[in-house]
Motif scaffolding. Structure first.
Motif, PDB file in Angstrom:
ATOM      1  N   ASN A 147       0.821  -1.212   0.000  1.00 58.22           N
ATOM      2  CA  ASN A 147       0.000   0.000   0.000  1.00 58.22           C
ATOM      3  C   ASN A 147       0.855   1.262   0.000  1.00 58.22           C
ATOM      4  OD1 ASN A 147      -2.733  -0.767  -0.120  1.00 58.22           O
ATOM      5  ND2 ASN A 147      -2.686  -1.419   2.003  1.00 58.22           N
TER       6      ASN A 147
ATOM      7  N   GLY B 291       0.867   3.867  -3.039  1.00 54.74           N
ATOM      8  CA  GLY B 291       0.571   5.260  -2.720  1.00 54.74           C
ATOM      9  C   GLY B 291       1.633   6.212  -3.236  1.00 54.74           C
TER      10      GLY B 291
ATOM     11  N   GLN C 209      -3.216   6.555   0.762  1.00 56.95           N
ATOM     12  CA  GLN C 209      -2.858   5.143   0.642  1.00 56.95           C
ATOM     13  C   GLN C 209      -1.449   4.898   1.171  1.00 56.95           C
ATOM     14  OE1 GLN C 209      -3.427   3.325  -3.200  1.00 56.95           O
ATOM     15  NE2 GLN C 209      -3.226   1.278  -2.330  1.00 56.95           N
TER      16      GLN C 209
ATOM     17  N   LYS D 187      -1.753   4.848   4.866  1.00 60.24           N
ATOM     18  CA  LYS D 187      -2.393   3.596   5.272  1.00 60.24           C
ATOM     19  C   LYS D 187      -1.367   2.464   5.317  1.00 60.24           C
ATOM     20  CE  LYS D 187      -5.885   0.231   3.925  1.00 60.24           C
ATOM     21  NZ  LYS D 187      -6.861  -0.178   2.916  1.00 60.24           N
TER      22      LYS D 187
END
Length: 73
Positions: free
Chosen positions: A20, A24, A32, A35
């Motif tokens: 992720n 991102g 993202q 995250k």
């Protein structure tokens, strides 16, 4: 002792987090990316907790074993 499933789940969470984070960065999606970083930190915290829990359990078991040896002399 930490069981295999917990270790496996933590490794998977770290890998998902890294994925992720990378996606991102590539897509310029800060949400993202964040995250992913949080997923990795969560997995690391869980690993640290499991290690600490195992360490405490080992020390308690050792103390009981020592006490049993002293009583059986």
């Amino acid at each position: 002792m930490t069981d295999f499933k917990d270790k496996f789940d933590n490794k998977m969470d770290k890998a998902k987090g890294k994925l992720n984070e990378t996606v991102g960065k590539i897509t310029d999606d800060e949400s993202q990316e964040l995250k992913g970083k949080l997923q990795q930190k969560k997995a690391e915290a869980e690993e640290d907790f499991e290690e600490a829990k195992d360490s405490v359990a080992d020390k308690i078991n050792d103390a009981f074993d020592d006490d049993d040896k002293k009583r059986n002399r």
